[in-house]
Design an enzyme around this catalytic site. Structure first.
Site, PDB file in Angstrom:
ATOM      1  N   ASP A   1       0.989  -1.213   0.070  1.00 31.87           N
ATOM      2  CA  ASP A   1       0.279   0.072   0.158  1.00 31.87           C
ATOM      3  C   ASP A   1       1.211   1.456  -0.382  1.00 31.87           C
ATOM      4  OD1 ASP A   1      -1.971   1.849   0.310  1.00 31.87           O
ATOM      5  OD2 ASP A   1      -3.311  -0.226   0.958  1.00 31.87           O
TER       6      ASP A   1
ATOM      7  N   HIS B   1      -4.346   5.839   3.016  1.00 32.32           N
ATOM      8  CA  HIS B   1      -4.650   5.022   2.544  1.00 32.32           C
ATOM      9  C   HIS B   1      -4.137   3.893   2.890  1.00 32.32           C
ATOM     10  CE1 HIS B   1      -5.470   1.892  -0.794  1.00 32.32           C
ATOM     11  NE2 HIS B   1      -6.751   2.668  -0.816  1.00 32.32           N
TER      12      HIS B   1
ATOM     13  N   SER C   1     -11.109  -0.770  -2.031  1.00 32.81           N
ATOM     14  CA  SER C   1      -9.895  -0.523  -0.566  1.00 32.81           C
ATOM     15  C   SER C   1     -10.111  -1.080   0.273  1.00 32.81           C
ATOM     16  CB  SER C   1      -9.092   0.643  -1.547  1.00 32.81           C
ATOM     17  OG  SER C   1      -8.151   0.717  -2.823  1.00 32.81           O
TER      18      SER C   1
END
Ligand SMILES: *[C@@H]1O[C@H](CO)[C@@H](O)[C@H](O)[C@H]1NC(C)=O
Ligand SMILES: *[C@@H]1O[C@H](CO)[C@@H](O)[C@H](O)[C@H]1NC(C)=O
Ligand SMILES: *[C@@H]1O[C@H](CO)[C@@H](O)[C@H](O)[C@H]1NC(C)=O
Ligand SMILES: *[C@@H]1O[C@H](CO)[C@@H](O)[C@H](O)[C@H]1NC(C)=O
Ligand SMILES: *[C@@H]1O[C@H](CO)[C@@H](O)[C@H](O)[C@H]1NC(C)=O
Ligand SMILES: *[C@@H]1O[C@H](CO)[C@@H](O)[C@H](O)[C@H]1NC(C)=O
Ligand SMILES: *[C@@H]1O[C@H](CO)[C@@H](O)[C@H](O)[C@H]1NC(C)=O
Ligand SMILES: *[C@@H]1O[C@H](CO)[C@@H](O)[C@H](O)[C@H]1NC(C)=O
Length: 780
Positions: free
Chosen positions: A160, A232, A557
């Protein structure tokens, strides 16, 4: 000096041994031609079995291979300009080979190198938590959390954007002191990141950006370390395995004890996604390292669009992972609801779609006491109490700031009702209202995107057209209509849920349509999880920007790490299960009904039930996955048979498998998989598809299962035999499925229809369900 001399001697020897003489002379001849050609990064697969023993390391071999492909290497030329460093990464776990910056001419000559299998250009990837544990019925006193000891002893590698190590979610209180013996990873230092930032929860952190730097030579990397500069990666990794954090919330919303779905599992972060971009070569390097470091599960909330399996870094790396028993879970993408938009449609990977959860925020209270639960995440405890409620057919367009200002003046700061319409979207209305400083607003909209993705910047709330009826009636039939809006409220138990998210990318998989994808659905909409503290997570008006340690985000996600975590829990509870068995257990026990006991619906079309092309087998049900009764297993050779059935070339297959020891003597597109998909062509009369499946009894002792079939509309399904008798645990039984699609003469049918095959245990608790999809072949 000595080493470099030895090196060049090796190189010369190597060139003589491996390069045809005419290529060498050609290189010499074309010495200067290469100046103008452009350089790109390529991922190059090499044949490990042909490793020349004159080299001590793979790296040396790759380096020499690159040098030998350079036209400027001609042995007598000693004046040549020092070339830029071309080798970016050597890969040895996820694949065998390297990535390098090459001209197209160099690439062409590389293709003739000894041990070369295939090469393709590097590409960019697209990216695609906390009440969700409760929504998934996870509880330490029973079921999967209990059996797995909350994931203790398992390591999840998250591919990520990095991690914010100071986040409360990565504290290591109550984590087992001893790290798993197999762990070989490290905590890599870098900008604002040192090795002491890892601990017993965050056990590793590394970063990979050579591919990005090669693609954008002038790029300035803002945070050159494993530190998350995007949010994220902090969100996804805390969703997988965040520790317990009391009082986590997003500006008063979703308040509670945050925790990951596998709260005692360890996290290792592999940062491959940068604010400046993300490249397949870096993803491959991250996954390669994760495999080498000894993770049990890889979570990759990103994907490469429109690439064949043999050029898809995630497909290639996850094949190597699968062989080692590492489960890879990845996101379907956020390109829905169009069919065929899914990425990561890889047979040996778990592909995850996103759903809503049973939670919403905020309410509207009318003067007559009626309370309407709506949706707002306005980031403050605004006071909108007993204000005049304003509704007027023409004003409700809320389409001009001039008009909005007049309403505000005329009602001395009332609450205005804005109805979205064909002529103005709720998003435009929200922007106009924000700029006009309206004291309070009620937006009437059924647009699923506002609930899934939208933001409110002024004290306001969104309600549905259905709920708006009584609000409007109250306003019109009352002389002095008043209302209040309550912020920072959280409601759970909302029905129906789960609902497939509109944005969730849909199957079939463009890279391998013969296996139904996605596999499974998990909560992805409005998930609360840890975040980075310096990024805007909420805006008030046009100029107040707020940040927070926890953020509510939406996307596949966010769904993917839920499945990665369940896979980690299953690894802890059922260490004897392989990758295919874990995926099978997750799929055959999934919930295909919502909390109203009806088939799960689709936010893209709320009047219809969601097809398995949106939700796969359904919503993850972790406690049932612990005890599936039967599993559909598969070996690495079974996946190779698929690749052979695709008519891939030998080199394309070798690119994925890395080993010549697989054979192509049994090509087949029919994998032992817990789902079915059949394509029909509009021209042909009718089609018969035959499938063969083998199930392994993983329940305790003997059992008898009987089949129950729900036929897709317009198709006939037969299952033979329709009773399976198991005498012992681990016994296998096979059955055949015939799916016959019958075309109606005069119908130009373009429908996707679906049904299922369910094996029901006699007098037992197990039901083993597989979805069926029948679809026109034009949708791929
Ligand atoms: C599992 O359940 C048993 C019985 O309810 C309980 O004693 C034990 O503490 C639980 N394990 C965990 C990890 O909570
Ligand atoms: C690592 O960074 C932390 C926080 O900035 C600092 O307190 C610590 O001294 C650093 N450790 C080392 C070994 O540099
Ligand atoms: C990179 O910077 C150099 C020198 O500043 C410039 O000549 C070149 O055009 C730049 N390249 C790109 C791709 O922007
Ligand atoms: C706003 O909406 C009203 C009512 O639908 C319409 O008559 C008017 O033309 C619209 N104005 C603008 C600026 O779009
Ligand atoms: C509209 O409101 C009036 C007055 O409160 C009430 O009598 C009537 O039943 C309502 N009608 C509808 C359709 O809700
Ligand atoms: C592979 O080739 C065979 C023989 O030419 C053909 O029948 C089959 O349809 C091909 N399969 C695919 C997936 O293209
Ligand atoms: C197709 O033909 C059948 C019988 O001939 C008829 O009942 C049906 O209405 C037709 N359907 C369409 C879509 O024309
Ligand atoms: C196809 O879908 C339409 C609309 O939902 C439906 O009316 C029709 O009966 C379907 N046809 C078949 C063959 O399933």
């Amino acid at each position: 000096m000595e080493p470099s001399f030895v090196y060049s001697l090796k190189l010369i020897l190597f060139l003589i041994i491996t390069t045809p003489w005419f290529l060498l002379s050609l290189h010499g001849y074309n010495n200067n031609v290469d100046e103008s050609s452009t350089y790109s990064t390529y991922i190059v697969h090499m044949d490990k079995s042909q490793f020349p023993n004159i080299f001590t390391t793979h790296h040396d071999w790759f380096e020499a291979t690159i040098q030998s492909s350079k036209p400027s290497i001609h042995i007598s030329n000693s004046n040549e300009k020092p070339s830029k460093k071309q080798l970016l990464y050597s890969y040895n776990h996820a694949m065998y080979g390297f990535s390098a910056t090459l001209s197209s001419k160099e690439l062409n000559s590389l293709r003739n190198s000894y041990g070369f299998i295939s090469a393709y250009p590097d590409r960019t990837a697209t990216m695609d938590t906390t009440h969700t544990f409760e929504f998934l019925s996870l509880d330490p006193s029973f079921g999967l959390w209990n059996a797995s000891n909350l994931g203790e002893g398992v390591i999840v590698g998250v591919i990520d954007s990095g991690v914010w190590p100071e986040s409360e979610s990565f504290k290591d209180d109550r984590m087992e002191k001893k790290l798993p013996l197999k762990w070989k990873g490290t905590c890599e230092e870098g900008e604002e990141f040192n090795a002491s930032m890892c601990n017993l929860k965050l056990i590793g952190a590394r970063y990979f950006n050579k591919g990005l730097v090669a693609a954008k030579p002038n790029v300035t990397i803002k945070m050159n370390s494993p530190r998350d500069y995007d949010g994220h990666g902090t969100h996804t990794s805390s969703t997988v395995a965040g520790n317990y954090v009391h009082g986590a919330n997003f500006f008063g919303y979703a308040k509670g004890v945050a925790r990951g779905i596998a709260p005692r599992a360890r996290v290792a972060m592999y940062k491959v996604s940068w604010e400046e971009g993300r490249q397949a070569s870096d993803i491959l390097a991250g996954m390669d390292q994760a495999i080498g470091d000894g993770v049990d599960v890889i979570s990759a909330s990103m994907g490469l669009d429109k690439v064949p399996l043999y050029e898809d870094s995630i497909a290639i790396a996850s094949f190597a992972a699968m062989e080692k028993g590492i489960v890879v879970s990845s996101s379907a993408g956020n390109e829905g609801p169009k069919l065929g938009t899914l990425h990561n449609g890889i047979p040996w990977v778990i592909n995850v779609a996103a759903s809503s959860i049973d939670r919403t925020f905020g309410s509207l209270v009318l003067g007559n006491g009626e309370t309407i639960i709506g949706w707002t995440l306005f980031a403050a405890d605004a006071i909108v109490q007993d204000l005049q409620l304003v509704y007027h057919d023409t004003l409700s367009a809320c389409n001009s700031s001039h008009m909005l200002r007049e309403v505000v003046a005329a009602t001395s700061d009332g609450i205005i009702i804005c109805k979205a319409s064909d002529s103005i979207s709720v998003f435009d209305q929200i922007n106009l209202v924000t700029m006009t400083n309206v004291k309070g607003a009620v937006f009437v909209s059924d647009d699923p995107e506002i609930i899934e993705w939208g933001h409110l910047y002024s004290p306001s709330i969104v309600i549905t057209f259905k709920d708006a009826k009584s609000v409007i009636n109250y306003t019109q039939s009352n002389k002095n209509p008043k209302a209040s809006i309550n912020f920072q409220q959280t409601f759970i138990g909302i029905k129906p849920s789960p609902v497939a998210a509109r944005y969730s990318s849909r199957g079939p998989s463009p890279s391998f349509p013969w296996i139904l994808k996605p596999d499974i659905m998990a909560p992805g909409t409005r998930v609360l999880a840890a975040y980075i503290p310096h990024k805007t997570t909420a805006t008030i008006g046009t100029n107040v920007f707020l940040s927070s340690h926890y953020n509510i985000q939406s996307g596949t996600s966010m769904a993917c790490p839920h499945i990665s975590a369940v896979a980690a829990l299953l690894k802890a509870a059922r260490p004897e299960w392989g990758v295919a068995a874990i995926k099978s257990a997750i799929m055959t026990t999934a919930n295909f009904l919502d909390n109203t006991e009806n088939l799960i619906r689709d936010n893209a079309n709320p009047n219809e039930f969601a097809s398995p092309l949106a939700i796969g087998a359904g919503e993850i049900d972790p406690n049932r996955a612990l005890d599936p009764g039967l599993v559909y297993d598969a070996t690495p050779q079974d996946y190779v048979n698929l690749l052979c059935g695709l008519n891939y070339s030998y080199d394309q297959i070798l690119t994925i498998t890395r080993s010549r020891s697989y054979d192509c003597s049994n090509p087949s597109l029919d994998l032992n998989y817990p789902s079915f998909i059949v394509f029909y062509s509009k021209e042909s009369e009718s089609v018969i598809h035959k499938f063969r499946r083998t199930v392994t009894n993983v329940g305790e002792g003997g059992a008898t299962y009987r089949v129950k079939v729900r036929e897709p509309m317009g198709s006939m399904v037969t299952v033979l035999p329709n009773i399976l008798v198991f005498k012992d645990k681990n016994e296998k039984q096979s059955y055949e499925v015939h799916i016959i699609y019958m075309k109606k003469d005069n119908e130009s049918n373009n429908n996707v229809s679906f049904g299922d095959i369910v094996w029901v245990e006699d007098g037992g608790k197990h039901t083993v369900r597989s979805p069926i999809v029948v679809a026109p072949n034009g949708i791929v």
